[in-house]
Structure formats: structure tokens, C-alpha cells
Enzyme design. Structure first.
Site, short mmCIF file in Angstrom:
data_model
loop_
_atom_site.label_atom_id
_atom_site.label_comp_id
_atom_site.label_asym_id
_atom_site.label_seq_id
_atom_site.Cartn_x
_atom_site.Cartn_y
_atom_site.Cartn_z
CE LYS A 1 -6.36 -1.32 9.84
NZ LYS A 1 -5.16 -1.55 9.02
N GLY B 1 0.84 -1.20 0.00
CA GLY B 1 0.00 0.00 0.00
C GLY B 1 0.87 1.24 0.00
CE1 TYR C 1 -9.41 0.57 8.78
CE2 TYR C 1 -9.66 1.49 10.97
CZ TYR C 1 -8.93 1.35 9.81
OH TYR C 1 -7.71 1.98 9.68
CG ASP D 1 -5.20 -8.30 -4.07
OD1 ASP D 1 -5.14 -8.06 -2.85
OD2 ASP D 1 -6.27 -8.55 -4.66
CB ILE E 1 -2.98 9.67 9.29
CG1 ILE E 1 -2.56 8.92 10.58
CG2 ILE E 1 -1.76 10.16 8.52
CD1 ILE E 1 -1.77 9.70 11.59
CB SER F 1 -6.33 1.49 13.04
OG SER F 1 -7.15 2.62 13.29
N1 LIG Z 1 -5.61 7.49 7.44
C1 LIG Z 1 -5.89 7.21 8.69
O1 LIG Z 1 -6.39 8.08 9.45
C2 LIG Z 1 -5.55 5.87 9.26
C3 LIG Z 1 -5.66 5.70 10.64
C4 LIG Z 1 -5.34 4.47 11.18
C5 LIG Z 1 -4.89 3.44 10.40
N2 LIG Z 1 -4.78 3.62 9.05
C6 LIG Z 1 -4.29 2.47 8.28
O2 LIG Z 1 -3.17 2.88 7.54
C7 LIG Z 1 -3.04 2.09 6.37
C8 LIG Z 1 -2.92 2.99 5.16
O3 LIG Z 1 -4.07 3.81 5.12
P1 LIG Z 1 -4.09 5.18 4.32
O4 LIG Z 1 -4.87 6.14 5.14
O5 LIG Z 1 -2.74 5.54 3.85
O6 LIG Z 1 -5.02 4.74 3.11
P2 LIG Z 1 -4.95 5.08 1.55
O7 LIG Z 1 -6.25 4.62 1.01
O8 LIG Z 1 -4.54 6.50 1.37
O9 LIG Z 1 -3.78 4.15 1.03
C9 LIG Z 1 -3.92 2.74 1.08
C10 LIG Z 1 -3.11 2.13 -0.04
O10 LIG Z 1 -3.29 0.72 0.05
C11 LIG Z 1 -3.53 0.22 -1.27
N3 LIG Z 1 -4.30 -1.02 -1.23
C12 LIG Z 1 -5.60 -1.19 -0.90
N4 LIG Z 1 -5.96 -2.47 -1.06
C13 LIG Z 1 -4.85 -3.14 -1.48
C14 LIG Z 1 -4.60 -4.47 -1.83
N5 LIG Z 1 -5.56 -5.42 -1.78
N6 LIG Z 1 -3.36 -4.81 -2.23
C15 LIG Z 1 -2.38 -3.88 -2.30
N7 LIG Z 1 -2.56 -2.59 -1.99
C16 LIG Z 1 -3.79 -2.22 -1.59
C17 LIG Z 1 -4.30 1.33 -1.97
O11 LIG Z 1 -4.20 1.19 -3.38
C18 LIG Z 1 -3.61 2.57 -1.44
O12 LIG Z 1 -2.51 2.95 -2.24
C19 LIG Z 1 -4.27 1.19 6.35
O13 LIG Z 1 -3.93 -0.08 6.87
C20 LIG Z 1 -5.24 1.91 7.26
O14 LIG Z 1 -6.18 1.04 7.81
C21 LIG Z 1 -5.11 4.80 8.46
#
Ligand SMILES: NC(=O)c1ccc[n+]([C@@H]2O[C@H](COP(=O)([O-])OP(=O)(O)OC[C@H]3O[C@@H](n4cnc5c(N)ncnc54)[C@H](O)[C@@H]3O)[C@@H](O)[C@H]2O)c1
Length: 258
Positions: free
Chosen positions: A166, A16, A162, A70, A195, A149
Site C-alpha cells: 500500500k 474488486g 500488505y 483478474d 472498514i 490503505s
Molecule cells: N476493509 C478494510 O478495512 C480496508 C482498509 C484499508 C484498505 N482496504 C483496501 O480496500 C480494497 C477493498 O477491500 P475490501 O475490504 O472491500 O475487501 P473484500 O475482500 O471485501 O473485497 C475485495 C474484492 O476484490 C476482489 N479481488 C481480489 N483479488 C482480485 C483479483 N486478482 N482480480 C479482481 N478482483 C479481485 C475480491 O473478489 C473482492 O470482491 C482493498 O484494496 C483493500 O486492501 C480495505
């Protein structure tokens, strides 16, 4: 050890890694001296827009490559990790890819529930398995860092699936730390709070609550992806050599005052 070089010579994989927090982890790894960064994702287009992260890494002089994959496929994870062989093998595996669904809640359909779990739980397990196998074969004392998370420690009805996924990640890193520890491989998670990424803006009910939430957070702001990236870099580095099996909040203090 110089903090700015704490990943000196290390090969880092980020799932990701094209967007959001993953891009922040990739960029922070380069800033902290990683010798190569491998970005695994469904697409190299950042969800938030702008220049693909691999182009930014290469422009900054870090070896970098994008590999389409994936995370919910074990064979894709094996192929992703195999890319690291060209650079000497993986030292730091950031199992970061994850999704949130606007349809989350107590009545989420079976199809959506399993889709979410297949990315957020299978994805972390398969990435960790593939990385640990290669680390063991090459005799590397590597580090695996999952992105969990704050939602894995606190929940509400809007994040039924979700938060369940987590919380599972937090337990999974403890179990894998036990399994891989005798080989010198550490496994930890980071638990980001709010974030500033495309994902956190994608659930309209949550996005609407941001202002109210910010006013209750000790630091009164959302975090930036590289602030999570810096913590992942530390967990990936030898500076955290006695830290394993833990899930570390990176939430601007939000959970502390809930
Ligand atoms: N943004 C927040 O506030 C927040 C808070 C807590 C946890 N998180 C966690 O942080 C991580 C990243 O989140 P983010 O906010 O950067 O999200 P985002 O959607 O900006 O980025 C996620 C990335 O993961 C990729 N992705 C999704 N499914 C996939 C798959 N099956 N195979 C490969 N890649 C895949 C997407 O293409 C994307 O580039 C996640 O695990 C999310 O749960 C985010």
C-alpha cells in the site's frame, strides 16, 4: 455543482467491485449520478453475501454490467476497460481490488509475498495503464482513484507485505499523476482505515483487536464501504479538479491519534 449529481454523465469502472469497499464505490457512484457502472471482479458473488451489486445497480435504474477479470493480468485490464467503449469510454477508474493474507508477517513465503503484490501493486498499475490509454485516445480528462490503505502510512509486523504494497500504491499514484497530468488525467488514492468488510474480518488477529482499536479512534466506530465510496466519487468528479498525486486518509481520524 450539486453534490448528489457530481458524477452526472460519467462512466465508472470499479475493480474488486463485487464486494466490500468496491461495492460501496459502485453504489455511491450510481447515487452520485454516474451514467454507467462497470464492475470488474473475479466473481460477482459478494464476499459478505447478499444480492450481487450489479443487480442492485440495475434495480436502482443505473446502467451496470459485470465483467469477470483478474487485475493482476494486463490483458484482463485492457478487456475490462474496453467494455466501457459501449458506454462512451471510461471517465473514472477505481483501481480498488486488493487482498490481505492471514499468513502476512516477516516470514511470509516468497509465493505469498508475490501473490499479494501481484494483486495490490500490479493490479493498480495495470488498471491505471489500461484506463489512461483509453482516456488519452478518446481525449478524456479522466480520474483514476486507487484504493490504498491507512496501512500504507503506518505498519506493524502483522502487515509486513500488505503495508509494503500500500505504501507502493501511494508512491505509484504520485508518479502516475506526474506522467498523466499533462493529458488532464488525475491520479489519486484513498487510504481507508478500518472498514466493515469481509477483508477486515479475515485476519483473526486484527479482527480481535477491533474493540480496542475502536476505543482509540476519534469517531469510535468502523467505517462503512459507502463512506469510502463517497470520497472516491468526489475524487472522480470535477469538484476535485485541482487534486492529483495525493493519498487521502478516510480513517475516522485513527491515524491522527496513533
Ligand atoms: N476493509 C478494510 O478495512 C480496508 C482498509 C484499508 C484498505 N482496504 C483496501 O480496500 C480494497 C477493498 O477491500 P475490501 O475490504 O472491500 O475487501 P473484500 O475482500 O471485501 O473485497 C475485495 C474484492 O476484490 C476482489 N479481488 C481480489 N483479488 C482480485 C483479483 N486478482 N482480480 C479482481 N478482483 C479481485 C475480491 O473478489 C473482492 O470482491 C482493498 O484494496 C483493500 O486492501 C480495505
Amino acid at each position: 455543482m450539486n453534490m448528489e449529481r457530481m458524477l452526472h454523465g460519467k462512466v465508472v469502472i470499479v475493480t474488486g467491485g463485487a464486494s466490500g469497499i468496491g461495492a460501496g464505490i459502485a453504489l455511491a457512484a450510481a447515487r452520485h449520478g454516474a451514467s454507467a457502472v462497470i464492475v470488474g471482479d473475479l466473481s460477482d458473488e459478494p464476499r459478505e453475501g447478499g444480492t450481487p451489486v450489479v443487480e442492485r445497480l440495475l434495480a436502482a435504474g443505473t446502467k451496470a454490467v459485470f465483467h469477470r477479470c483478474d487485475v493482476s493480468s494486463r490483458s484482463d485490464m485492457d478487456e475490462l476497460v474496453a467494455v466501457a467503449k459501449d458506454y462512451g469510454g471510461v471517465d473514472v477508474m477505481a483501481c480498488n481490488a486488493g487482498i490481505a493474507l492471514a499468513s502476512d508477517g516477516p516470514w511470509i513465503t516468497a509465493e505469498n509475498f508475490h501473490k499479494l503484490l501481484s494483486v495490490n501493486l500490479d493490479g493498480v498499475l495495470f488498471g491505471a495503464q489500461a484506463a489512461a490509454e483509453q482516456m488519452m485516445k478518446l481525449g478524456k480528462r479522466g480520474s483514476i482513484v486507487a484504493t490504498s490503505s491507512m496501512g500504507g502510512t503506518r505498519t506493524g509486523q502483522l502487515t509486513t507485505a500488505y503495508s509494503t504494497s500500500k505504501a507502493g500504491v501511494n508512491m505509484m499514484v504520485a508518479a502516475l499523476a506526474d506522467a498523466f497530468g499533462p493529458s488532464g488525467i488525475r491520479v489519486n488514492a484513498v487510504c481507508p482505515g478500518l472498514i466493515n468488510t469481509a477483508l477486515s474480518q479475515s485476519a483473526p488477529e486484527v479482527a480481535k483487536m477491533f474493540d480496542a482499536l475502536k476505543s482509540r479512534m476519534p469517531l469510535r466506530r468502523l467505517g462503512e464501504p459507502e463512506e469510502v465510496g463517497n470520497v472516491v466519487a468526489w475524487l472522480g468528479s470535477d469538484l476535485s479538479s485541482f487534486v492529483t498525486g495525493t493519498s487521502l486518509l478516510v480513517d475516522g481520524g485513527q491515524t491522527a491519534v496513533l
